[in-house]
Design an enzyme around this catalytic site. Structure first.
Site, PDB file in Angstrom:
ATOM      1  N   ASN A  18       1.236  -0.904  -0.090  1.00  0.00           N
ATOM      2  CA  ASN A  18      -0.292  -0.091   0.298  1.00  0.00           C
ATOM      3  C   ASN A  18       0.944   1.242  -0.049  1.00  0.00           C
ATOM      4  OD1 ASN A  18      -1.831   2.059   0.837  1.00  0.00           O
ATOM      5  ND2 ASN A  18      -2.143   1.170   2.841  1.00  0.00           N
ATOM      6  N   TRP A  19       0.712   2.210  -0.869  1.00  0.00           N
ATOM      7  CA  TRP A  19       2.113   3.171  -1.285  1.00  0.00           C
ATOM      8  C   TRP A  19       1.525   4.332  -0.374  1.00  0.00           C
ATOM      9  CZ3 TRP A  19       3.202   2.796  -7.238  1.00  0.00           C
ATOM     10  CH2 TRP A  19       4.132   1.678  -7.259  1.00  0.00           C
ATOM     11  N   LYS A  20       0.023   4.284  -0.262  1.00  0.00           N
ATOM     12  CA  LYS A  20      -0.911   5.686   0.009  1.00  0.00           C
ATOM     13  C   LYS A  20      -0.092   6.140  -0.405  1.00  0.00           C
ATOM     14  CE  LYS A  20       0.018   2.850   4.436  1.00  0.00           C
ATOM     15  NZ  LYS A  20      -0.669   2.945   5.838  1.00  0.00           N
ATOM     16  N   HIS A 103      -9.245   1.159   5.032  1.00  0.00           N
ATOM     17  CA  HIS A 103      -8.366   1.020   5.919  1.00  0.00           C
ATOM     18  C   HIS A 103      -8.019   2.584   7.123  1.00  0.00           C
ATOM     19  CE1 HIS A 103      -4.330   1.800   7.414  1.00  0.00           C
ATOM     20  NE2 HIS A 103      -3.204   1.352   6.104  1.00  0.00           N
ATOM     21  N   GLU A 105      -7.010   4.051   8.190  1.00  0.00           N
ATOM     22  CA  GLU A 105      -6.090   5.842   7.644  1.00  0.00           C
ATOM     23  C   GLU A 105      -7.894   5.936   6.642  1.00  0.00           C
ATOM     24  OE1 GLU A 105      -2.554   5.626   5.349  1.00  0.00           O
ATOM     25  OE2 GLU A 105      -2.320   4.651   7.102  1.00  0.00           O
ATOM     26  N   GLU A 176      -4.899  -4.858  10.541  1.00  0.00           N
ATOM     27  CA  GLU A 176      -3.719  -4.491  10.703  1.00  0.00           C
ATOM     28  C   GLU A 176      -4.989  -3.142  12.074  1.00  0.00           C
ATOM     29  OE1 GLU A 176      -2.291  -2.531   7.186  1.00  0.00           O
ATOM     30  OE2 GLU A 176      -4.100  -1.321   7.581  1.00  0.00           O
ATOM     31  N   GLY A 182       3.205   2.916  11.286  1.00  0.00           N
ATOM     32  CA  GLY A 182       3.613   3.963  10.329  1.00  0.00           C
ATOM     33  C   GLY A 182       4.697   3.529  11.696  1.00  0.00           C
ATOM     34  N   SER A 219       4.371  -1.905  10.369  1.00  0.00           N
ATOM     35  CA  SER A 219       5.301  -2.205  10.399  1.00  0.00           C
ATOM     36  C   SER A 219       5.480  -3.598  10.273  1.00  0.00           C
ATOM     37  CB  SER A 219       5.722  -1.725  11.939  1.00  0.00           C
ATOM     38  OG  SER A 219       5.540  -0.053  11.865  1.00  0.00           O
ATOM     39  N   GLY A 240       2.764  -0.793   4.287  1.00  0.00           N
ATOM     40  CA  GLY A 240       3.040   0.194   3.861  1.00  0.00           C
ATOM     41  C   GLY A 240       4.882   0.951   3.453  1.00  0.00           C
ATOM     42  N   GLY A 241       5.484   1.304   4.165  1.00  0.00           N
ATOM     43  CA  GLY A 241       5.990   1.947   4.475  1.00  0.00           C
ATOM     44  C   GLY A 241       7.619   1.218   3.628  1.00  0.00           C
TER      45      GLY A 241
HETATM   46  P1  13P Z   1       3.374   0.204   7.965  1.00  0.00           P
HETATM   47  O1  13P Z   1       4.092  -0.858   6.951  1.00  0.00           O
HETATM   48  O2  13P Z   1       4.284   1.316   7.256  1.00  0.00           O
HETATM   49  O3  13P Z   1       3.507   0.758   8.627  1.00  0.00           O
HETATM   50  O4  13P Z   1       1.590   0.516   6.810  1.00  0.00           O
HETATM   51  C1  13P Z   1       0.922  -0.517   6.794  1.00  0.00           C
HETATM   52  C2  13P Z   1       0.210   0.053   6.508  1.00  0.00           C
HETATM   53  O5  13P Z   1      -0.901   0.511   6.955  1.00  0.00           O
HETATM   54  C3  13P Z   1      -0.766  -1.017   5.384  1.00  0.00           C
HETATM   55  O6  13P Z   1      -1.866  -1.040   5.064  1.00  0.00           O
END
Ligand code: 13P
Length: 266
Positions: A18-20, A103, A105, A176, A182, A219, A240-241
């Site tokens: 997930n590149w956000k 998600h 967020e 999640e 993050g 993470s 994510g990251g």
């Molecule tokens: P991180 O891997 O950056 O913690 O993000 C997880 C995430 O929200 C994937 O959708």
């Protein structure tokens, strides 16, 4: 190890990035190409990238000839109309492979309700898209001992939107925990396994004939992926990251490939 959910573990894992809200279109195309090259030998893992909406068409072209799937980070449940800024499942159908709905967020920054997440889930399936449904508790909810109640509520709200018999085996759910996203504070493999097994049991209590794949997200790194995938019920990762770095993302995919190999052999 925490007791498993007493179902054979999925032998095909999934790793989705997930590149956000990151990368320019140009950077995203380069990243997609690098991911496709890096993961090209993964035969037992479904690999997906979820770029921002602006990138999808260009990344779709960049991924031609590779097995990497393309996903959207969100979707709206109506097919078309006066919904400024929204993108529908009808628009994605036929060339995009999957969507991500629910998600944290979206839930916590943009105020999405559980029932809206359910409508997005149903709309994705209705248009033949795969879908990853994200669920998870906040730090306060965990501290208050409400983790299972929160994920059950989030799942039940989605189930309430379903019409007709569900193809549960095709579902992908991502656990999640909000406190792990993050933050660098990964759930321990045992904490993740406990909730993932609970999610599978909860789904089975409603739909005894199917078993979804359940991923862990929060993470996930090249360093901790293998220990997460060694758990009985964790069927992959939503990253994510680290998904913005093709090489490290490739290490996570390789860990999933190794785990799929040992599950297949078990
Ligand atoms: P991180 O891997 O950056 O913690 O993000 C997880 C995430 O929200 C994937 O959708």
């Amino acid at each position: 190890m925490t007791p498993g959910s007493e179902r054979p573990a999925a032998s095909r894992l999934m790793v989705a990035g997930n590149w956000k809200m990151n990368t320019t279109v140009e950077e995203g195309v380069a990243l997609a190409r690098a991911v496709a090259t890096t993961v090209s030998t993964a035969a037992r893992v479904d690999v997906a990238v979820l770029p921002p909406f602006t990138h999808l068409w260009a990344v779709h072209a960049a991924l031609q000839g590779s097995d990497v799937r393309l996903g959207a980070q969100d979707v709206y449940w109506k097919d078309s109309g006066a919904f400024t800024g929204e993108i529908s499942a009808a628009m994605l159908a036929g060339w995009c492979d999957l969507t991500l709905v629910g998600h944290s967020e979206r839930r916590h920054i943009f105020g999405e309700r559980d029932d809206e997440v359910g409508r997005k889930f149903v709309a994705s399936l209705a248009h033949g898209l795969g879908v990853i449904l994200a669920v998870g508790e906040t730090s306060d909810e965990r501290d208050e001992g409400n983790t299972f109640d929160v994920v059950d509520r989030q799942l039940d709200a989605v189930f309430a939107e379903l019409a007709g018999p569900p193809a549960v085996d095709a579902w992908v759910i991502a656990y999640e925990p909000v406190w792990a996203i993050g933050t660098g504070r990964t759930a321990t493999p045992e904490q993740a396994q406990e909730v993932v097994a609970h999610i599978k049991q909860h789904v089975r209590s409603r739909f005894p004939d199917g078993s979804p794949r359940v991923l862990y997200g929060g993470s996930v790194t090249a360093a901790n992926a293998a220990s997460l995938f060694a758990q009985a019920d964790i069927d992959g990762a939503l990253v994510g990251g680290v998904s913005l770095r093709a090489e490290e993302f490739g290490v996570i995919v390789a860990a999933a490939e190794a785990a799929a190999g040992s599950r297949g052999a078990a």
